[in-house]
Design an enzyme around this catalytic site. Structure first.
Site, PDB file in Angstrom:
ATOM      1  N   HIS A   1      21.001  61.216  70.735  1.00 10.99           N
ATOM      2  CA  HIS A   1      19.570  60.899  70.655  1.00 10.99           C
ATOM      3  C   HIS A   1      19.243  59.891  71.759  1.00 10.99           C
ATOM      4  O   HIS A   1      19.400  58.686  71.581  1.00 10.99           O
ATOM      5  CB  HIS A   1      19.209  60.316  69.286  1.00 10.99           C
ATOM      6  CG  HIS A   1      19.450  61.243  68.130  1.00 10.99           C
ATOM      7  ND1 HIS A   1      18.456  62.013  67.576  1.00 10.99           N
ATOM      8  CD2 HIS A   1      20.571  61.525  67.434  1.00 10.99           C
ATOM      9  CE1 HIS A   1      18.953  62.728  66.575  1.00 10.99           C
ATOM     10  NE2 HIS A   1      20.240  62.451  66.462  1.00 10.99           N
TER      11      HIS A   1
ATOM     12  N   HIS B   1      15.573  69.346  61.793  1.00 10.11           N
ATOM     13  CA  HIS B   1      16.133  68.039  61.467  1.00 10.11           C
ATOM     14  C   HIS B   1      17.166  68.097  60.347  1.00 10.11           C
ATOM     15  O   HIS B   1      18.323  67.753  60.540  1.00 10.11           O
ATOM     16  CB  HIS B   1      15.035  67.027  61.108  1.00 10.11           C
ATOM     17  CG  HIS B   1      15.588  65.656  60.821  1.00 10.11           C
ATOM     18  ND1 HIS B   1      15.925  65.254  59.550  1.00 10.11           N
ATOM     19  CD2 HIS B   1      15.891  64.625  61.639  1.00 10.11           C
ATOM     20  CE1 HIS B   1      16.406  64.021  59.599  1.00 10.11           C
ATOM     21  NE2 HIS B   1      16.390  63.614  60.859  1.00 10.11           N
TER      22      HIS B   1
ATOM     23  N   ASP C   1      26.597  61.114  68.677  1.00  8.75           N
ATOM     24  CA  ASP C   1      25.311  60.768  68.078  1.00  8.75           C
ATOM     25  C   ASP C   1      24.607  59.806  69.044  1.00  8.75           C
ATOM     26  O   ASP C   1      24.996  59.693  70.205  1.00  8.75           O
ATOM     27  CB  ASP C   1      25.477  60.175  66.682  1.00  8.75           C
ATOM     28  CG  ASP C   1      24.329  60.574  65.745  1.00  8.75           C
ATOM     29  OD1 ASP C   1      23.201  60.791  66.223  1.00  8.75           O
ATOM     30  OD2 ASP C   1      24.556  60.675  64.534  1.00  8.75           O
TER      31      ASP C   1
ATOM     32  N   GLU D   1      13.230  68.781  68.457  1.00 10.23           N
ATOM     33  CA  GLU D   1      13.464  68.643  67.019  1.00 10.23           C
ATOM     34  C   GLU D   1      12.187  68.868  66.216  1.00 10.23           C
ATOM     35  O   GLU D   1      11.119  68.347  66.530  1.00 10.23           O
ATOM     36  CB  GLU D   1      14.018  67.254  66.710  1.00 10.23           C
ATOM     37  CG  GLU D   1      14.482  67.106  65.270  1.00 10.23           C
ATOM     38  CD  GLU D   1      15.259  65.832  65.043  1.00 10.23           C
ATOM     39  OE1 GLU D   1      16.423  65.915  64.636  1.00 10.23           O
ATOM     40  OE2 GLU D   1      14.693  64.738  65.288  1.00 10.23           O
TER      41      GLU D   1
ATOM     42  N   GLU E   1      24.825  64.863  55.527  1.00  7.64           N
ATOM     43  CA  GLU E   1      25.349  63.650  56.143  1.00  7.64           C
ATOM     44  C   GLU E   1      25.732  62.591  55.121  1.00  7.64           C
ATOM     45  O   GLU E   1      26.701  61.860  55.325  1.00  7.64           O
ATOM     46  CB  GLU E   1      24.309  63.076  57.112  1.00  7.64           C
ATOM     47  CG  GLU E   1      24.755  61.823  57.829  1.00  7.64           C
ATOM     48  CD  GLU E   1      23.733  61.320  58.825  1.00  7.64           C
ATOM     49  OE1 GLU E   1      24.041  60.348  59.554  1.00  7.64           O
ATOM     50  OE2 GLU E   1      22.614  61.880  58.903  1.00  7.64           O
TER      51      GLU E   1
ATOM     52  N   SER F   1       8.273  67.607  55.929  1.00  3.87           N
ATOM     53  CA  SER F   1       8.548  68.222  54.625  1.00  3.87           C
ATOM     54  C   SER F   1       7.280  68.537  53.828  1.00  3.87           C
ATOM     55  O   SER F   1       7.362  69.101  52.738  1.00  3.87           O
ATOM     56  CB  SER F   1       9.453  67.307  53.794  1.00  3.87           C
ATOM     57  OG  SER F   1       8.822  66.045  53.589  1.00  3.87           O
TER      58      SER F   1
ATOM     59  N   HIS G   1      25.777  66.225  70.909  1.00  4.25           N
ATOM     60  CA  HIS G   1      24.734  65.667  70.036  1.00  4.25           C
ATOM     61  C   HIS G   1      24.494  64.200  70.356  1.00  4.25           C
ATOM     62  O   HIS G   1      25.329  63.342  70.073  1.00  4.25           O
ATOM     63  CB  HIS G   1      25.158  65.814  68.566  1.00  4.25           C
ATOM     64  CG  HIS G   1      24.106  65.417  67.575  1.00  4.25           C
ATOM     65  ND1 HIS G   1      23.266  66.331  66.973  1.00  4.25           N
ATOM     66  CD2 HIS G   1      23.764  64.216  67.066  1.00  4.25           C
ATOM     67  CE1 HIS G   1      22.453  65.703  66.142  1.00  4.25           C
ATOM     68  NE2 HIS G   1      22.731  64.409  66.183  1.00  4.25           N
TER      69      HIS G   1
ATOM     70  N   HIS H   1      20.911  68.848  61.415  1.00  2.00           N
ATOM     71  CA  HIS H   1      21.734  67.929  60.636  1.00  2.00           C
ATOM     72  C   HIS H   1      21.961  68.561  59.260  1.00  2.00           C
ATOM     73  O   HIS H   1      21.064  69.205  58.714  1.00  2.00           O
ATOM     74  CB  HIS H   1      21.032  66.586  60.446  1.00  2.00           C
ATOM     75  CG  HIS H   1      20.729  65.849  61.711  1.00  2.00           C
ATOM     76  ND1 HIS H   1      19.550  66.018  62.401  1.00  2.00           N
ATOM     77  CD2 HIS H   1      21.456  64.931  62.401  1.00  2.00           C
ATOM     78  CE1 HIS H   1      19.546  65.223  63.463  1.00  2.00           C
ATOM     79  NE2 HIS H   1      20.691  64.559  63.499  1.00  2.00           N
TER      80      HIS H   1
END
Length: 407
Positions: free
Chosen positions: A64, A180, A309, A142, A210, A146, A62, A207
């Site tokens: 980015h 995501h 990450d 990704e 978190e 929403s 994982h 994810h």
């Protein structure tokens, strides 16, 4: 065909000596050198120096890459403060990281022994550098969004990025999908994406749990995320709760990143579905999210792997450093046992979670291998020493090809 002869070979549970490895793209045989030279008389033979160790290449599940420009721009210590700083500096960070910037991050991973990585791609800007990377790459396109009114446009963009990644035709590159998080992706989008995952047998990650902000928002529509969603997206309630989110993944093995704030019920669901947890200890600390309870995961028989990450929440992309931080972070766990689990988490367990034929020095596995120069004969605490001491990595092989060689 090649034959490599180190002093020692690290397999998942055993340290071998007086053995050599014959390989091309895959590991063909592990046996004494004399036996291999008879079976493969034309093979090129490489004899390594004293106290040399051959071990599997590391797998960073994982990362980015697109946010590799960050160094001091983002705010650390609190998740919401960090998130606002990401939004405030997003354009500068994205525009400030061109192909050269991203390639530098990929090269740094290679130098530290990472032969495979899972790239979480938000915009597709990292596609070309990942396609040209020397490492194996699981390229997670990704999906985020929403708001139901934007679902069609967002899904169209997502499909275009998936299709672009499917256009990369080279060994060791795997198009994949990332959802995501439960608070940032509408259920309509999740269902459509998962249908594509199932139809095309794509690898999947997300994810999950978190931060405390995520916990409060999904459970009670309250907490630090309330102002965030009301002010930026005009939403006053979460698009789904955690159990509804996890239901989407029933029967679909998924790599879930962070999981720091998961409750007992959620952990049972993860265990029942054989999901894998990706643990990013430095990121969790820098964003103020606390420490993942690895002992609790072990109790539930949930596989976990260690990853870095991205540089938006880390200071380097180095799995040896990440494991070192984990070794000190989880001070309640027996030291040697934890060290062994960490080594396996970035080799054989990560490979299995990603469905890749690597992660161990074993016949039939891809020849993704590191040569480390130890300073003395290894002992029973080798796993601890590998994590604590940055031994020189003198050779790196990926799919049997030498990618780094230092004298």
């Amino acid at each position: 065909m090649q034959i490599i002869t180190p002093d020692y070979i690290l397999t998942p549970d055993t340290l071998l000596s007086n053995m050599s490895v014959a390989f091309d793209k895959t590991i063909r045989k592990i046996a004494p050198l004399e036996e291999l030279t008879k079976e493969f008389p034309d093979a090129k033979i490489t004899k390594l120096g004293k106290n040399s160790l051959l071990m599997p290449g590391l797998i960073n599940a994982h990362v980015h890459i697109e946010f590799s420009a960050n160094k001091t721009e983002l705010s650390y210590g609190d998740f919401i403060s960090w998130l606002y700083s990401v939004i405030e500096n997003r354009e500068e960070l994205i525009n400030g990281c061109d192909d050269g910037c991203m390639a530098k991050a990929i090269d740094a991973m290679l130098e530290s022994g990472i032969t495979t990585f899972g790239a979480i791609s938000s915009h597709g800007m990292d596609l070309e550098v990942c396609a040209n990377a020397p490492q194996n790459v699981v390229f997670f396109n990704e999906l985020i969004g929403s708001q139901a009114t934007m679902a069609d446009a967002l899904f169209g963009d997502f499909l275009a990025r998936v299709d672009a990644s499917k256009g990369v035709k080279r060994e060791g590159f795997y198009p994949a999908v990332a959802i995501h998080s439960p608070y940032s992706v509408h259920p309509i989008l999740i269902k459509k994406a998962l249908q594509k995952v199932k139809n095309e047998n794509l690898k999947l990650t997300a994810h999950f749990m978190e931060s405390n902000a995520e916990r409060d928002w999904l459970d009670k529509n309250s907490g630090d995320f309330r102002d965030f969603f009301e002010n930026l997206l005009k939403q006053n309630s979460a698009v789904s709760d955690s159990s509804e989110f996890l239901e989407h993944f029933n029967g679909q093995k998924t790599l879930l990143t962070h999981v720091v704030k998961a409750n007992e019920s959620e952990l049972k669901t993860l265990s029942q579905n054989k999901h894998t947890v990706i643990h990013c200890p430095i990121s969790n600390r820098l964003l103020g999210n606390g420490a993942l309870d690895l002992a609790k995961l072990d109790e539930h028989n949930i596989r976990w792997v260690c990853a870095t990450d991205g540089l938006s929440s880390n200071y380097e992309l180095n799995l040896f450093e990440e494991m070192k931080i984990a070794l000190f972070m989880h001070s309640n766990m027996p030291l040697l046992d934890l060290a062994k689990k960490l080594i396996k988490s970035v080799t054989i367990n990560a490979a299995d979670a990603l469905g890749l034929n690597c992660g161990e020095i074993a016949e039939g596995k891809n020849a993704d291998m590191l040569v480390l120069d130890l300073d003395r004969e290894p002992n029973d605490e080798l796993a601890i020493h590998l994590i604590l001491h940055r031994y020189n990595i003198s050779k790196i092989y990926i799919n049997g090809t030498l990618r780094k060689c230092s004298l």
